[in-house]
Design a protein around this motif. Structure first.
Motif, PDB file in Angstrom:
ATOM      1  N   ASN A 185      -0.829  12.252  -9.435  1.00 18.65           N
ATOM      2  CA  ASN A 185      -1.400  13.509  -9.421  1.00 18.65           C
ATOM      3  C   ASN A 185      -0.509  14.558  -9.576  1.00 18.65           C
ATOM      4  O   ASN A 185      -0.995  15.548 -10.065  1.00 18.65           O
ATOM      5  CB  ASN A 185      -1.591  13.491  -7.718  1.00 18.65           C
TER       6      ASN A 185
ATOM      7  N   LEU B 141       0.918  -1.007   0.062  1.00 13.32           N
ATOM      8  CA  LEU B 141      -0.027  -0.064   0.004  1.00 13.32           C
ATOM      9  C   LEU B 141       1.038   1.327  -0.036  1.00 13.32           C
ATOM     10  O   LEU B 141       0.431   2.130  -0.527  1.00 13.32           O
ATOM     11  CB  LEU B 141      -1.120   0.029   1.204  1.00 13.32           C
ATOM     12  N   ASP B 142       2.172   1.335   0.490  1.00 12.19           N
ATOM     13  CA  ASP B 142       2.807   2.401   0.617  1.00 12.19           C
ATOM     14  C   ASP B 142       3.368   2.773  -0.726  1.00 12.19           C
ATOM     15  O   ASP B 142       3.512   4.012  -1.139  1.00 12.19           O
ATOM     16  CB  ASP B 142       4.163   2.190   1.526  1.00 12.19           C
TER      17      ASP B 142
ATOM     18  N   ARG C 159       1.969   1.841  -3.615  1.00 12.08           N
ATOM     19  CA  ARG C 159       0.842   2.325  -4.238  1.00 12.08           C
ATOM     20  C   ARG C 159       0.426   3.818  -4.178  1.00 12.08           C
ATOM     21  O   ARG C 159       0.202   4.713  -4.817  1.00 12.08           O
ATOM     22  CB  ARG C 159      -0.515   1.494  -3.980  1.00 12.08           C
ATOM     23  N   ARG C 160       0.554   4.228  -2.800  1.00  7.85           N
ATOM     24  CA  ARG C 160       0.563   5.810  -2.377  1.00  7.85           C
ATOM     25  C   ARG C 160       1.427   6.491  -2.994  1.00  7.85           C
ATOM     26  O   ARG C 160       1.206   7.525  -3.678  1.00  7.85           O
ATOM     27  CB  ARG C 160       0.538   5.740  -0.597  1.00  7.85           C
ATOM     28  N   GLU C 161       2.698   6.004  -3.122  1.00 10.39           N
ATOM     29  CA  GLU C 161       3.813   6.936  -3.758  1.00 10.39           C
ATOM     30  C   GLU C 161       3.679   7.019  -5.368  1.00 10.39           C
ATOM     31  O   GLU C 161       3.729   8.005  -5.910  1.00 10.39           O
ATOM     32  CB  GLU C 161       5.192   6.456  -3.453  1.00 10.39           C
ATOM     33  N   ARG C 162       3.097   5.942  -5.989  1.00  8.15           N
ATOM     34  CA  ARG C 162       2.622   5.912  -7.235  1.00  8.15           C
ATOM     35  C   ARG C 162       1.645   6.776  -7.567  1.00  8.15           C
ATOM     36  O   ARG C 162       1.493   7.628  -8.618  1.00  8.15           O
ATOM     37  CB  ARG C 162       2.368   4.561  -7.720  1.00  8.15           C
ATOM     38  N   LEU C 163       0.502   6.887  -6.762  1.00  9.44           N
ATOM     39  CA  LEU C 163      -0.675   7.908  -6.887  1.00  9.44           C
ATOM     40  C   LEU C 163      -0.075   9.257  -6.729  1.00  9.44           C
ATOM     41  O   LEU C 163      -0.763  10.264  -7.339  1.00  9.44           O
ATOM     42  CB  LEU C 163      -1.738   7.653  -5.703  1.00  9.44           C
ATOM     43  N   LYS C 164       0.698   9.408  -5.782  1.00  5.77           N
ATOM     44  CA  LYS C 164       1.449  10.907  -5.470  1.00  5.77           C
ATOM     45  C   LYS C 164       1.979  11.344  -6.732  1.00  5.77           C
ATOM     46  O   LYS C 164       1.607  12.439  -7.286  1.00  5.77           O
ATOM     47  CB  LYS C 164       2.190  11.043  -4.372  1.00  5.77           C
TER      48      LYS C 164
END
Length: 155
Positions: free
Chosen positions: A48, A37-38, A40-45
């Motif tokens: 964005n 999940l971490d 994925r969070r970086e990829r989403l950032k």
């Protein structure tokens, strides 16, 4: 069959297998939940930020189109709006944004990341075609943090 095998083991071996299974289950849980999940969070950032830059480019093109439709022969860009959008897209908090009578804008950042400031400069000069007339950059006293005052004009 597995149950019979497990029950045929001594109590000490059974306890060791249960502890090993619990440790393996906990490790799998941590790997799946926290690490994945971490990432994925970086990829989403990153996604964005890329979308924010694209949005800024689209807004600039819309502004240029509106200026052309209004009969403006030259490229007329709302500097304050463009600078606000670019700073927002790069995560920079604007301390002061002050237009002057010569059609230039002075923008002040305090305690911002140097890398983000460089991305901002690349964006306003490379993408929007604005010109940085003066720049004053000093250390903010923290790792990678800077204070910057820029004077920017349309080209």
């Amino acid at each position: 069959m597995m149950r019979q095998w497990f029950e045929s083991l001594s109590n000490r071996d059974q306890i060791a297998l249960v502890i090993l299974g619990a440790a393996l289950g906990l490790w799998v849980f941590v790997q799946l939940i926290f690490v994945e999940l971490d990432g994925r969070r970086e990829r989403l950032k990153g996604g964005n930020q890329a979308l924010a830059q694209q949005l800024m480019r689209v807004d600039l093109k819309v502004e240029q189109l509106a200026a052309l439709r209004a009969g403006g022969s030259g490229r007329q860009v709302n500097l304050t709006r463009t600078l606000s959008q670019a700073s927002e897209a790069n995560g920079l908090a604007v301390k002061r944004l002050q237009p002057n009578s010569r059609g230039e804008v002075q923008i002040r950042f305090e305690g911002v990341a140097f890398d983000s400031l460089l991305q901002f400069l690349e964006q306003i000069e490379g993408v929007t075609g604005l010109a940085v007339l003066d720049a004053s950059i000093s250390s903010a006293g923290q790792n990678g943090g800077v204070n910057a005052t820029l004077r920017i004009a349309g080209s």
